[in-house]
Motif scaffolding. Structure first.
Motif, PDB file in Angstrom:
ATOM      1  N   PHE A 467      -7.152   3.209  11.281  1.00 53.06           N
ATOM      2  CA  PHE A 467      -7.366   1.837  10.837  1.00 53.06           C
ATOM      3  C   PHE A 467      -8.567   1.212  11.537  1.00 53.06           C
ATOM      4  N   LEU A 468      -8.785   1.595  12.795  1.00 50.07           N
ATOM      5  CA  LEU A 468      -9.902   1.059  13.570  1.00 50.07           C
ATOM      6  C   LEU A 468     -11.226   1.289  12.848  1.00 50.07           C
ATOM      7  N   TYR A 469     -11.370   2.473  12.270  1.00 48.25           N
ATOM      8  CA  TYR A 469     -12.609   2.818  11.573  1.00 48.25           C
ATOM      9  C   TYR A 469     -12.554   2.450  10.086  1.00 48.25           C
ATOM     10  N   ALA A 470     -11.405   2.700   9.470  1.00 48.51           N
ATOM     11  CA  ALA A 470     -11.296   2.486   8.025  1.00 48.51           C
ATOM     12  C   ALA A 470     -11.463   1.026   7.633  1.00 48.51           C
ATOM     13  N   ALA A 471     -10.960   0.104   8.476  1.00 52.58           N
ATOM     14  CA  ALA A 471     -10.971  -1.317   8.117  1.00 52.58           C
ATOM     15  C   ALA A 471     -12.343  -1.965   8.260  1.00 52.58           C
ATOM     16  N   GLN A 472     -13.328  -1.224   8.759  1.00 55.39           N
ATOM     17  CA  GLN A 472     -14.670  -1.787   8.842  1.00 55.39           C
ATOM     18  C   GLN A 472     -15.195  -2.113   7.448  1.00 55.39           C
ATOM     19  N   SER A 473     -16.020  -3.124   7.365  1.00 55.07           N
ATOM     20  CA  SER A 473     -16.522  -3.597   6.073  1.00 55.07           C
ATOM     21  C   SER A 473     -17.338  -2.524   5.347  1.00 55.07           C
ATOM     22  N   THR A 474     -17.359  -2.643   4.040  1.00 52.47           N
ATOM     23  CA  THR A 474     -18.189  -1.743   3.227  1.00 52.47           C
ATOM     24  C   THR A 474     -19.650  -2.187   3.213  1.00 52.47           C
ATOM     25  N   HIS A 475     -19.922  -3.379   3.767  1.00 50.66           N
ATOM     26  CA  HIS A 475     -21.282  -3.909   3.855  1.00 50.66           C
ATOM     27  C   HIS A 475     -21.808  -3.731   5.272  1.00 50.66           C
ATOM     28  N   LYS A 476     -22.948  -3.082   5.409  1.00 49.36           N
ATOM     29  CA  LYS A 476     -23.499  -2.754   6.723  1.00 49.36           C
ATOM     30  C   LYS A 476     -23.679  -3.989   7.599  1.00 49.36           C
ATOM     31  N   ILE A 487     -13.896   1.566   4.674  1.00 49.80           N
ATOM     32  CA  ILE A 487     -13.453   1.294   3.304  1.00 49.80           C
ATOM     33  C   ILE A 487     -13.016  -0.158   3.134  1.00 49.80           C
ATOM     34  N   GLY A 488     -13.036  -0.929   4.245  1.00 53.83           N
ATOM     35  CA  GLY A 488     -12.691  -2.337   4.179  1.00 53.83           C
ATOM     36  C   GLY A 488     -11.201  -2.585   4.367  1.00 53.83           C
ATOM     37  N   VAL A 489     -10.852  -3.822   4.700  1.00 53.99           N
ATOM     38  CA  VAL A 489      -9.456  -4.181   4.946  1.00 53.99           C
ATOM     39  C   VAL A 489      -8.623  -4.007   3.683  1.00 53.99           C
ATOM     40  N   LYS A 490      -9.165  -4.402   2.534  1.00 54.02           N
ATOM     41  CA  LYS A 490      -8.416  -4.307   1.278  1.00 54.02           C
ATOM     42  C   LYS A 490      -7.984  -2.876   0.987  1.00 54.02           C
ATOM     43  N   ASN A 491      -8.917  -1.953   1.005  1.00 61.32           N
ATOM     44  CA  ASN A 491      -8.581  -0.559   0.711  1.00 61.32           C
ATOM     45  C   ASN A 491      -7.702   0.059   1.790  1.00 61.32           C
ATOM     46  N   SER A 492      -7.880  -0.400   3.042  1.00 65.85           N
ATOM     47  CA  SER A 492      -7.015   0.085   4.122  1.00 65.85           C
ATOM     48  C   SER A 492      -5.574  -0.335   3.881  1.00 65.85           C
ATOM     49  N   LEU A 493      -5.372  -1.561   3.420  1.00 67.28           N
ATOM     50  CA  LEU A 493      -4.024  -2.033   3.114  1.00 67.28           C
ATOM     51  C   LEU A 493      -3.420  -1.263   1.939  1.00 67.28           C
ATOM     52  N   ILE A 494      -4.242  -0.873   0.967  1.00 64.16           N
ATOM     53  CA  ILE A 494      -3.745  -0.050  -0.141  1.00 64.16           C
ATOM     54  C   ILE A 494      -3.260   1.303   0.378  1.00 64.16           C
ATOM     55  N   VAL A 495      -4.016   1.894   1.295  1.00 69.21           N
ATOM     56  CA  VAL A 495      -3.614   3.175   1.895  1.00 69.21           C
ATOM     57  C   VAL A 495      -2.277   3.025   2.608  1.00 69.21           C
ATOM     58  N   LEU A 496      -2.106   1.932   3.338  1.00 73.97           N
ATOM     59  CA  LEU A 496      -0.838   1.702   4.041  1.00 73.97           C
ATOM     60  C   LEU A 496       0.310   1.504   3.051  1.00 73.97           C
ATOM     61  N   GLY A 497       0.019   0.872   1.908  1.00 70.63           N
ATOM     62  CA  GLY A 497       1.036   0.715   0.876  1.00 70.63           C
ATOM     63  C   GLY A 497       1.484   2.063   0.314  1.00 70.63           C
ATOM     64  N   VAL A 498       0.540   2.962   0.075  1.00 69.66           N
ATOM     65  CA  VAL A 498       0.868   4.305  -0.404  1.00 69.66           C
ATOM     66  C   VAL A 498       1.693   5.055   0.642  1.00 69.66           C
ATOM     67  N   THR A 499       1.332   4.882   1.910  1.00 65.80           N
ATOM     68  CA  THR A 499       2.075   5.520   2.999  1.00 65.80           C
ATOM     69  C   THR A 499       3.530   5.068   3.001  1.00 65.80           C
ATOM     70  N   ASN A 500       3.751   3.770   2.822  1.00 67.74           N
ATOM     71  CA  ASN A 500       5.121   3.255   2.762  1.00 67.74           C
ATOM     72  C   ASN A 500       5.886   3.819   1.569  1.00 67.74           C
ATOM     73  N   ALA A 501       5.196   3.979   0.433  1.00 68.67           N
ATOM     74  CA  ALA A 501       5.838   4.548  -0.754  1.00 68.67           C
ATOM     75  C   ALA A 501       6.289   5.989  -0.500  1.00 68.67           C
ATOM     76  N   LEU A 502       5.478   6.759   0.230  1.00 69.89           N
ATOM     77  CA  LEU A 502       5.865   8.124   0.589  1.00 69.89           C
ATOM     78  C   LEU A 502       7.085   8.113   1.513  1.00 69.89           C
ATOM     79  N   GLY A 503       7.129   7.136   2.425  1.00 71.97           N
ATOM     80  CA  GLY A 503       8.291   7.001   3.297  1.00 71.97           C
ATOM     81  C   GLY A 503       9.564   6.767   2.506  1.00 71.97           C
ATOM     82  N   PHE A 504       9.458   5.984   1.437  1.00 73.21           N
ATOM     83  CA  PHE A 504      10.599   5.737   0.547  1.00 73.21           C
ATOM     84  C   PHE A 504      11.118   7.053  -0.023  1.00 73.21           C
ATOM     85  N   LEU A 505      10.223   7.917  -0.472  1.00 68.62           N
ATOM     86  CA  LEU A 505      10.623   9.183  -1.085  1.00 68.62           C
ATOM     87  C   LEU A 505      11.263  10.126  -0.059  1.00 68.62           C
ATOM     88  N   PHE A 506      10.683  10.231   1.130  1.00 67.70           N
ATOM     89  CA  PHE A 506      11.207  11.153   2.139  1.00 67.70           C
ATOM     90  C   PHE A 506      12.532  10.666   2.740  1.00 67.70           C
TER      91      PHE A 506
END
Length: 547
Positions: A467-476, A487-506
């Motif tokens: 998250f430290l690296y991923a949440a950095q802005s897409t604009h230099k 990938i920015g905060v928005k896309n980082s939060l989407i990744v975390l949402g997918v991670t939670n969905a996988l937790g639901f399945l397991f």
């Protein structure tokens, strides 16, 4: 294992809630209070460390920790925790829970104090020693996970066992709250006595020399609650299940629990002889363990791993998210101590309104609706709220206005963000801690809990560093000094949402343990009965989902 339950174990299973239960909760819980304080208080002072030790004259932004240093400071304790969970989990099954319990606490006390001292005056020396001591602090914290969970599960009765283990873990919420509160108190005190301009008015003067004491005091406070409970940990007797089932000394187990429970427990001599003469059963790396508990271990490790990716990303980098949506002002508009206060205040509000209530909702409901339901529900709502934050992220954030954002819906963002914490704690953050302490045999319980917890910390490391690296802005132009575009905060939060969905399945691999004795769950009572009936000894009798 004998076909019939030992009297001492049966007495523990059916015991009414007594004072010794609450004593065990407090003693074990204070360790978790300290664990959470030590792990999460670092997030309130990392920006202060950057201002003090990495100030660059002429820079328009305050000093900040370089990427590699920031990753080390935030992640090294998690690496130590992972190692400690594996080592002390194994040691707890080899030497006994009590013998190892004091080691972890003393390590935490010594390293909390040493972290605050962090010798030297240069950035390199201070950061090196800080990371060194925080690794060993994490090592001690890691041992507390399997030992506290195992001790509480083996002390509890089967009717309220989930609530008792959850209450121990719920002290983590108070530890997070205390980290914010102590940071607020210390920063307010220093801010009042050592006034300073904001960074854009006077860059060098915005960080007073006394600010170096702020982060040291905050880190060293973690030694106090741990030191206060050391004596009481040493007075706790070994758990009856370890003494009877692992050490094969049922007579001593009965004597210990008779004293603790203040009742007379007399074991049948034939049962004692049968226990003493029974040979060792299957080990961790046996085919029998794989067939009986392999899916259970896969379930507890994967769900904990996936949970901690999201949970630790959110906790350690709340300050970055709050800044991104404009809830905390840009660093240049504050002095160093004011920034500590603002970050601590925001984290304390989140802990008070969502984190702490989430833990105690679990305590209240876990023996009513079960572990499986709570974990499934928690992952589901974490997924929902994470996507609710991520998809319309620009709507919540607003438009760029200089160093901040305006015309956004920041309060709504924080409310939704708080709900993800609430359902993490009234959900998988609690249940992933509880279930591994119940489903495995006594001789492997601490080890398997340590493996499950270590998988969680591996997820925490992925989350913390990623998250430290991923949440950095897409604009230099908006990337923090020393970082590359992310990938920015928005896309980082989407990744975390997918991670939670996988937790639901397991979660569907995780057994429901509600209302059953530990021996029934682990199969220790059924091994001989299965053999007598001609059934394969390796067949698991525990369903992996509730009926």
């Amino acid at each position: 294992m004998a076909k019939t339950q030992l009297e001492v174990l049966n007495a523990l299973d059916v015991a009414k809630t007594q004072w010794y239960h609450f004593t065990a909760i407090i003693i074990a819980g204070m360790g978790f209070f300290t664990d959470a304080y030590d792990l999460f208080c670092i997030s309130t002072v990392t920006r202060l460390l950057g201002r003090i030790y990495y100030y660059q004259e002429g820079n328009s932004k305050p000093g900040s920790l370089p990427p590699n240093v920031s990753a080390a400071v935030n992640g090294v304790a998690l690496c130590g925790t992972l190692a400690g969970q594996l080592f002390f989990g194994w040691l707890g099954d080899k030497m006994g829970r009590k013998k190892v319990y004091g080691m972890t606490l003393m390590l935490m006390v010594i390293c909390s104090i040493a972290s605050g001292l962090s010798f030297g005056h240069t950035a390199k020396s201070v950061m090196t020693t800080l990371c060194f001591f925080r690794f060993w602090l994490g090592f001690g914290i890691g041992g507390d996970y399997p030992l506290s969970a195992t001790i509480m599960s083996e002390y509890a009765n089967k009717k309220t066992r989930g609530a008792f283990i959850a209450a121990v873990f719920a002290m983590q919420g108070f530890g997070i709250l205390a980290g914010g509160a102590v940071s607020i108190i210390v920063s307010v005190g220093f801010k009042k006595h050592f006034r300073a301009p904001n960074y854009e008015t006077d860059p060098k003067g915005s960080t007073v020399s006394e600010a170096d004491f702020v982060w040291r005091l905050i880190l060293m406070f973690g030694a106090m609650p741990a030191a206060m409970t050391y004596y009481w940990r040493m007075k706790m007797p070994e758990t009856a299940r370890y003494t009877a089932l692992v050490e094969k000394n049922a007579k001593q187990a009965a004597a210990d629990m008779s004293r603790v429970m203040q009742v007379d427990i007399e074991e049948d001599t034939s049962k004692i002889d049968e226990i003493a003469s029974s040979g060792p059963s299957f080990g961790l790396f046996s085919s029998q363990f794989l067939k009986r508990h392999g899916l259970h271990l896969l379930g507890t490790t994967t769900t904990w791993f996936l949970l901690d990716i999201a949970y630790y990303s959110q906790n350690l980098f709340q300050k970055d998210i709050f800044t991104a949506v404009g809830w905390i002002p840009a660093g240049r508009k504050m002095n160093a101590i004011e920034e500590v206060y603002r970050i601590a205040k925001a984290q304390t509000i989140i802990a008070l309104c969502s984190t702490v209530p989430g833990y105690w909702f679990t305590v209240f409901f876990i023996d009513r609706i079960g572990r499986f339901t709570i974990q499934l529900m928690g992952f589901f709502f974490m997924t929902v709220f994470m996507f609710a934050l991520a998809i319309p992220y620009n709507h919540w954030r607003g438009i760029k206005c200089g160093d901040s954002f305006c015309d956004g819906n920041h309060i709504a963002f924080v409310v939704l963000y708080s709900f993800t914490f609430f359902f993490a704690n009234f959900g998988p953050n609690s249940t992933t801690f509880i279930v591994p302490a119940e489903v495995f045999p006594a001789r492997l319980r601490s080890t398997c809990h340590g493996i499950s917890a270590a998988a969680g910390k591996a997820g925490a490391i992925v989350g913390a560093f990623g998250f430290l690296y991923a949440a950095q802005s897409t604009h230099k132009s908006e990337v923090d000094t020393g970082y590359h575009k992310g990938i920015g905060v928005k896309n980082s939060l989407i990744v975390l949402g997918v991670t939670n969905a996988l937790g639901f399945l397991f979660t569907f691999l995780v057994p429901e343990t509600n209302g059953k004795s530990l021996e029934e769950l682990s199969g220790e009572n059924e091994e001989e009965e299965e053999a007598a009936a001609g059934l394969p000894r390796s067949v698991s009798i525990i369903r992996t989902a509730p009926a």
